[in-house]
Scaffold this motif. Structure first.
Motif, mmCIF file in Angstrom:
data_model
loop_
_atom_site.group_PDB
_atom_site.id
_atom_site.type_symbol
_atom_site.label_atom_id
_atom_site.label_comp_id
_atom_site.label_asym_id
_atom_site.label_seq_id
_atom_site.Cartn_x
_atom_site.Cartn_y
_atom_site.Cartn_z
ATOM 1 N N UNK A 1 0.833 -1.204 0.000
ATOM 2 C CA UNK A 1 0.000 0.000 0.000
ATOM 3 C C UNK A 1 0.867 1.252 0.000
ATOM 4 N N UNK A 2 0.400 2.288 -0.678
ATOM 5 C CA UNK A 2 1.037 3.600 -0.610
ATOM 6 C C UNK A 2 0.000 4.545 -0.025
ATOM 7 N N UNK A 3 0.183 4.878 1.241
ATOM 8 C CA UNK A 3 -0.839 5.593 1.984
ATOM 9 C C UNK A 3 -1.158 6.957 1.385
ATOM 10 N N UNK A 4 -0.138 7.693 0.999
ATOM 11 C CA UNK A 4 -0.345 9.059 0.524
ATOM 12 C C UNK A 4 -1.201 9.104 -0.736
ATOM 13 N N UNK A 5 -1.164 8.031 -1.503
ATOM 14 C CA UNK A 5 -1.901 8.004 -2.780
ATOM 15 C C UNK A 5 -3.139 7.128 -2.717
ATOM 16 N N UNK A 6 -3.436 6.561 -1.548
ATOM 17 C CA UNK A 6 -4.573 5.632 -1.428
ATOM 18 C C UNK A 6 -4.523 4.561 -2.523
ATOM 19 N N UNK A 7 -3.350 4.057 -2.768
ATOM 20 C CA UNK A 7 -3.139 3.114 -3.850
ATOM 21 C C UNK A 7 -2.587 1.798 -3.314
ATOM 22 N N UNK A 8 -3.124 0.720 -3.843
ATOM 23 C CA UNK A 8 -2.668 -0.629 -3.512
ATOM 24 C C UNK A 8 -2.019 -1.216 -4.744
ATOM 25 N N UNK A 9 -0.920 -1.924 -4.523
ATOM 26 C CA UNK A 9 -0.166 -2.499 -5.644
ATOM 27 C C UNK A 9 -0.119 -4.013 -5.538
ATOM 28 N N UNK A 10 0.024 -4.641 -6.696
ATOM 29 C CA UNK A 10 0.311 -6.075 -6.747
ATOM 30 C C UNK A 10 1.492 -6.247 -7.698
ATOM 31 N N UNK A 11 2.638 -6.522 -7.121
ATOM 32 C CA UNK A 11 3.829 -6.799 -7.911
ATOM 33 C C UNK A 11 3.869 -8.287 -8.208
ATOM 34 N N UNK A 12 3.903 -8.637 -9.470
ATOM 35 C CA UNK A 12 3.897 -10.043 -9.870
ATOM 36 C C UNK A 12 5.176 -10.354 -10.646
ATOM 37 N N UNK A 13 5.906 -11.350 -10.176
ATOM 38 C CA UNK A 13 7.156 -11.766 -10.800
ATOM 39 C C UNK A 13 7.051 -13.208 -11.276
ATOM 40 N N UNK A 14 8.003 -13.607 -12.092
ATOM 41 C CA UNK A 14 8.049 -14.985 -12.595
ATOM 42 C C UNK A 14 6.687 -15.408 -13.125
ATOM 43 N N UNK A 15 6.111 -14.565 -13.947
ATOM 44 C CA UNK A 15 4.757 -14.813 -14.442
ATOM 45 C C UNK A 15 4.713 -16.057 -15.324
ATOM 46 N N UNK A 16 3.585 -16.754 -15.227
ATOM 47 C CA UNK A 16 3.353 -17.978 -15.985
ATOM 48 C C UNK A 16 2.131 -17.793 -16.876
ATOM 49 N N UNK A 17 2.026 -18.571 -17.938
ATOM 50 C CA UNK A 17 0.826 -18.465 -18.785
ATOM 51 C C UNK A 17 -0.472 -18.652 -17.991
ATOM 52 N N UNK A 18 -0.429 -19.477 -16.954
ATOM 53 C CA UNK A 18 -1.639 -19.695 -16.166
ATOM 54 C C UNK A 18 -2.008 -18.497 -15.294
ATOM 55 N N UNK A 19 -1.165 -17.475 -15.254
ATOM 56 C CA UNK A 19 -1.522 -16.239 -14.572
ATOM 57 C C UNK A 19 -2.390 -15.342 -15.448
#
Length: 125
Positions: free
Chosen positions: A72-90
């Motif tokens: 979360x980034x409080x100042x921007x009211x923003x939530x993030x999802x960092x995704x690594x090693x992505x697979x086709x099933x993602x």
């Protein structure tokens, strides 16, 4: 009312990374937790990750654990999802959602009262 807008989806090769963003507006003070869900083609919407609005407590689905980070980034009211090693099933439409009540099952679609419009993530092999 809470409004949620996702961004950051796109096409990426297997093994690559993406960071999804979810900007919240409106009555954000009423949010207990934020979640990320995804809906693969032809399948049900499924839980991906969750973080308490106040920060700290995080929870991941087994399918993404170790490859994804919710923050979360409080100042921007923003939530993030960092995704690594992505697979086709993602490959899926990814949605962020806001949990207001905070007393039900964290991974249940029904627990979340507000939803964004979704952002497409496509992982090519």
């Amino acid at each position: 009312q809470v409004q949620l807008v996702e961004s950051g989806g796109g096409l990426v090769q297997a093994g690559g990374s993406l960071r999804l963003s979810c900007a919240a507006s409106g009555r954000t003070f009423s949010i207990y937790a934020m979640g990320w869900f995804r809906q693969p083609p032809g399948k049900e919407r499924e839980f991906v990750a969750r973080i308490k609005w106040s920060g700290g407590s995080v929870y991941y689905a087994d399918s993404v654990k170790g490859r994804s980070t919710i923050s979360r980034e409080y100042a921007k009211n923003t939530t993030y999802l960092q995704m690594n090693s992505l697979k086709p099933e993602d490959t899926a439409i990814y949605y962020c959602a806001a949990d207001i009540a905070g007393w039900g099952t964290a991974s249940a679609v029904s627990e979340y009262e507000y939803w964004g419009q979704g952002t497409q993530v496509t992982v090519s092999s």
